[in-house]
Design a protein around this motif. Sequence first.
Motif, PDB file in Angstrom:
ATOM      1  N   MET A  26       0.856  -1.185   0.000  1.00  0.00           N
ATOM      2  CA  MET A  26       0.000   0.000   0.000  1.00  0.00           C
ATOM      3  C   MET A  26       0.892   1.236   0.000  1.00  0.00           C
ATOM      4  SD  MET A  26      -2.937  -1.017   2.761  1.00  0.00           S
ATOM      5  CE  MET A  26      -3.940   0.418   2.422  1.00  0.00           C
ATOM      6  N   ALA A  27       0.393   2.312  -0.543  1.00  0.00           N
ATOM      7  CA  ALA A  27       1.110   3.578  -0.501  1.00  0.00           C
ATOM      8  C   ALA A  27       1.143   4.068   0.940  1.00  0.00           C
ATOM      9  CB  ALA A  27       0.435   4.599  -1.399  1.00  0.00           C
ATOM     10  N   THR A  28       2.278   4.590   1.383  1.00  0.00           N
ATOM     11  CA  THR A  28       2.425   5.072   2.751  1.00  0.00           C
ATOM     12  C   THR A  28       1.377   6.132   3.077  1.00  0.00           C
ATOM     13  OG1 THR A  28       4.789   4.636   2.643  1.00  0.00           O
ATOM     14  CG2 THR A  28       4.056   6.111   4.382  1.00  0.00           C
ATOM     15  N   ALA A  29       1.086   6.988   2.114  1.00  0.00           N
ATOM     16  CA  ALA A  29       0.107   8.046   2.347  1.00  0.00           C
ATOM     17  C   ALA A  29      -1.275   7.483   2.666  1.00  0.00           C
ATOM     18  CB  ALA A  29       0.022   8.960   1.127  1.00  0.00           C
ATOM     19  N   ASP A  30      -1.573   6.291   2.142  1.00  0.00           N
ATOM     20  CA  ASP A  30      -2.885   5.679   2.371  1.00  0.00           C
ATOM     21  C   ASP A  30      -3.052   5.121   3.777  1.00  0.00           C
ATOM     22  OD1 ASP A  30      -3.509   6.282  -0.238  1.00  0.00           O
ATOM     23  OD2 ASP A  30      -3.172   4.238  -0.983  1.00  0.00           O
ATOM     24  N   ILE A  31      -1.938   4.862   4.461  1.00  0.00           N
ATOM     25  CA  ILE A  31      -2.030   4.201   5.767  1.00  0.00           C
ATOM     26  C   ILE A  31      -1.367   4.978   6.901  1.00  0.00           C
ATOM     27  CG2 ILE A  31      -2.196   1.891   4.781  1.00  0.00           C
ATOM     28  CD1 ILE A  31       0.794   1.532   5.506  1.00  0.00           C
ATOM     29  N   ILE A  32      -0.902   6.187   6.629  1.00  0.00           N
ATOM     30  CA  ILE A  32      -0.114   6.914   7.620  1.00  0.00           C
ATOM     31  C   ILE A  32      -0.870   7.154   8.927  1.00  0.00           C
ATOM     32  CG2 ILE A  32      -0.639   9.238   6.809  1.00  0.00           C
ATOM     33  CD1 ILE A  32       2.483   9.704   7.218  1.00  0.00           C
TER      34      ILE A  32
END
Length: 130
Positions: A26-32
């Motif tokens: 997953m993109a880091t921005a999606d789970i930060i």
Amino acid sequence: DEPGSNVSLVVEKQNGRKFLVSLKRMATADIIDRRRIFELFSTIKEQMLFNDDENSIEHGAVKLIDEAIRLWTQIWVSDAAQDQSIVSKVQCLQGRCISMLHELLNEMDGIQLPLVPSEVPALRRKLGAP
């Protein structure tokens, strides 16, 4: 290490049974935000476990934090599975649309353009359009 790329892991259970688990990055921005909440719960738990002052926090609080982390992780996994299901359905729909467009283009190959207005109804009937 690109978002959307697949990773496969071999996981071994306590009973020795092994199985393959496939994951999608997953993109880091999606789970930060979720990651930060997990880190906060983990930090609170560690501080309570290593606190020498027995009167400050009872051991039961650690169990509550463990349960909160477990539930939060379960929600996270469920959301990711639902998101992946949506992605798969959209990709399937896109594939069907592309296939239909190819069929339409194949049908149109024999048509001389520009169309004369009187040919439009015949073209619509041939394509099954109303």
